[in-house]
Design a protein around this motif. Structure first.
Motif, mmCIF file in Angstrom:
data_model
loop_
_atom_site.group_PDB
_atom_site.id
_atom_site.type_symbol
_atom_site.label_atom_id
_atom_site.label_comp_id
_atom_site.label_asym_id
_atom_site.label_seq_id
_atom_site.Cartn_x
_atom_site.Cartn_y
_atom_site.Cartn_z
ATOM 1 N N GLY A 245 -55.751 31.389 101.224
ATOM 2 C CA GLY A 245 -54.335 31.332 101.170
ATOM 3 C C GLY A 245 -53.782 31.883 100.892
ATOM 4 O O GLY A 245 -53.279 33.560 101.180
ATOM 5 N N GLY A 246 -53.204 32.033 99.072
ATOM 6 C CA GLY A 246 -52.316 33.685 98.618
ATOM 7 C C GLY A 246 -53.340 33.741 97.456
ATOM 8 O O GLY A 246 -52.579 34.288 96.329
ATOM 9 N N MET A 247 -53.990 33.541 97.347
ATOM 10 C CA MET A 247 -54.996 33.673 96.141
ATOM 11 C C MET A 247 -55.094 35.502 96.350
ATOM 12 O O MET A 247 -55.261 35.707 97.139
ATOM 13 C CB MET A 247 -56.740 33.489 96.570
ATOM 14 C CG MET A 247 -56.588 31.459 95.737
ATOM 15 S SD MET A 247 -58.461 30.979 95.411
ATOM 16 C CE MET A 247 -58.711 31.138 96.912
ATOM 17 N N THR A 248 -55.382 35.614 95.342
ATOM 18 C CA THR A 248 -55.341 37.424 95.002
ATOM 19 C C THR A 248 -57.119 37.682 95.235
ATOM 20 O O THR A 248 -58.269 36.597 95.144
ATOM 21 C CB THR A 248 -54.528 37.831 93.620
ATOM 22 O OG1 THR A 248 -55.850 37.834 92.669
ATOM 23 C CG2 THR A 248 -53.549 37.938 93.432
ATOM 24 N N VAL B 163 -57.346 24.378 91.957
ATOM 25 C CA VAL B 163 -57.857 24.217 90.489
ATOM 26 C C VAL B 163 -57.571 24.985 88.755
ATOM 27 O O VAL B 163 -57.082 23.827 88.649
ATOM 28 C CB VAL B 163 -59.247 25.281 90.523
ATOM 29 C CG1 VAL B 163 -60.373 24.602 89.108
ATOM 30 C CG2 VAL B 163 -59.867 24.002 91.788
ATOM 31 N N CYS B 164 -56.980 26.173 88.607
ATOM 32 C CA CYS B 164 -55.984 26.878 87.493
ATOM 33 C C CYS B 164 -55.062 27.524 87.721
ATOM 34 O O CYS B 164 -54.891 28.431 87.038
ATOM 35 C CB CYS B 164 -56.569 26.986 86.725
ATOM 36 S SG CYS B 164 -58.101 28.314 87.533
ATOM 37 N N GLY B 165 -54.309 27.025 89.398
ATOM 38 C CA GLY B 165 -53.508 27.616 89.460
ATOM 39 C C GLY B 165 -53.193 29.066 90.330
ATOM 40 O O GLY B 165 -52.239 29.480 90.159
ATOM 41 N N GLU B 166 -54.060 29.368 90.959
ATOM 42 C CA GLU B 166 -54.498 30.564 91.761
ATOM 43 C C GLU B 166 -53.834 29.791 92.888
ATOM 44 O O GLU B 166 -53.335 31.233 93.713
ATOM 45 C CB GLU B 166 -55.595 30.345 92.177
ATOM 46 C CG GLU B 166 -56.906 29.563 93.217
ATOM 47 C CD GLU B 166 -57.543 27.942 92.046
ATOM 48 O OE1 GLU B 166 -58.076 27.543 93.003
ATOM 49 O OE2 GLU B 166 -57.084 27.954 91.271
ATOM 50 N N LEU B 167 -53.953 29.051 92.964
ATOM 51 C CA LEU B 167 -52.609 28.234 94.730
ATOM 52 C C LEU B 167 -51.494 27.827 94.336
ATOM 53 O O LEU B 167 -50.811 27.048 95.413
ATOM 54 C CB LEU B 167 -53.756 27.560 95.641
ATOM 55 C CG LEU B 167 -55.130 28.603 95.875
ATOM 56 C CD1 LEU B 167 -55.946 27.681 97.282
ATOM 57 C CD2 LEU B 167 -54.410 29.376 97.309
ATOM 58 N N ALA B 168 -51.061 27.832 93.816
ATOM 59 C CA ALA B 168 -49.677 27.205 92.630
ATOM 60 C C ALA B 168 -48.888 28.055 93.136
ATOM 61 O O ALA B 168 -48.864 29.527 94.020
ATOM 62 C CB ALA B 168 -49.745 27.162 91.706
#
Length: 334
Positions: free
Chosen positions: A297-300, A329-334
């Motif tokens: 997705g949009g994860m760095t 899990v903790c905002g990485e794909l929010a």
């Protein structure tokens, strides 16, 4: 985050890992140096107008240039943070860290410290404390003040007056006072409704082996195989655009397929600064998906690298690792 999720911190543990912030000149150039606690106490004592919480200090060993940071060191840092909260009675932790890999370490700790009942801030500086125009003292005092004013539990990055989510930012400049930027990445990922107990901070973690491979024009199966055959458990595949790669190269695709069959988790992210991966938009991306590649997705890069280390280091079943990679899990794909 609501005000109710914040609590004013009264006893902060400062963990000093090294980095530019405390470096001093050596025969080979700037190098990490001991004795930073005394310098920090002297500076804060000279600024009585600053309202900062009480703090204790622990020097990690060895002190390192953050270019030498490793996942093995992350596990020791993780233990030191937990010890500060559970054994030393601190209600917050401030980590002093070199900037080159600060975003990696802070993102990794987001996943390594899930459920920790205390806020953790990471900061550093672009110039050593004490040199002209250094940003060291302003970042330290600002981070301490931010903790004293109240922060939510979890990990944040503090730099030049800004608090940033480590799973959404990266170091994009090697100069100036604002090296870190929150990247504009695709959001809207589905939040994991429940998490395995093994991901909680209270469960032990072990070191994992994760590789990263940026795609370039003409990359072939031989280069991919060399990394896949190196003993890694997972690979971050940095794709073009919205998640494309050499989809017309059967050997490359076959290599990806073999990796999946051998239990290696492969996650695609974008090389672009903005946006994210959508593997089904183009045929070249769909073929990666058919070969078993998961969407990041949009994860760095920093976020997915730390996430894979946490999931694999928790000894979760492979199917659970693959499931959670594509969930927030903790905002990485929010």
């Amino acid at each position: 985050m609501t005000a109710a999720t914040h609590h004013t911190c009264q006893h902060v543990m400062v963990l000093y890992t090294g980095g530019t912030i405390g470096m001093q000149a050596s025969a080979s150039g700037l190098a990490p140096a001991s004795g930073f606690e005394a310098r920090m106490r002297e500076h804060l004592a000279s600024q009585p107008q600053l309202q900062v919480p009480q703090w204790a200090f622990r020097e990690m060993s060895p002190l390192i240039d953050s270019a030498n940071m490793t996942p093995a060191y992350w596990l020791r840092l993780r233990s030191a943070i937990i010890e500060a909260v559970e054994q030393d009675g601190c209600d917050a932790v401030l980590v002093l860290h070199g900037t080159d890999t600060l975003a990696y370490s802070a993102a990794a700790m987001c996943f390594q410290l899930l459920g920790l009942p205390a806020p953790v801030l990471f900061t550093g500086s672009m110039l050593p404390a004490g040199v002209p125009d250094s940003d060291a003292w302003e970042n330290i005092s600002g981070a301490l003040q931010a903790l004293g004013q109240g922060q939510p539990n979890g990990v944040q990055l503090y730099f030049h007056g800004k608090l940033m989510a480590p799973t959404r930012c990266a170091k994009v400049r090697s100069f100036g006072r604002n090296p870190f930027v929150t990247l504009t990445r695709n959001g809207g990922g589905t939040r994991a409704s429940t998490l395995p107990a093994e991901l909680a901070y209270s469960y032990p973690k072990h070191q994992a082996s994760v590789g990263v491979l940026p795609l370039v024009p003409g990359i072939g199966a031989a280069q991919l195989d060399a990394l896949l055959n190196s003993g890694i458990e997972a690979l971050v595949l940095e794709c073009f655009g919205s998640g494309t790669g050499p989809g017309d190269n059967p050997d490359f695709l076959a290599s990806l397929q073999r990796a999946q069959e051998n239990g290696i988790v492969i996650v695609a992210i974008t090389q672009c600064h903005e946006g994210g991966v959508e593997l089904d938009v183009y045929e070249a991306g769909s073929r990666l998906r058919e070969a078993g590649v998961l969407s990041g997705g949009g994860m760095t890069r920093e976020a997915v690298f730390g996430k894979l280390h946490a999931l694999l280091g928790a000894d979760l079943p492979l199917a659970e690792v693959r499931r959670l990679i594509e969930l927030d899990v903790c905002g990485e794909l929010a």
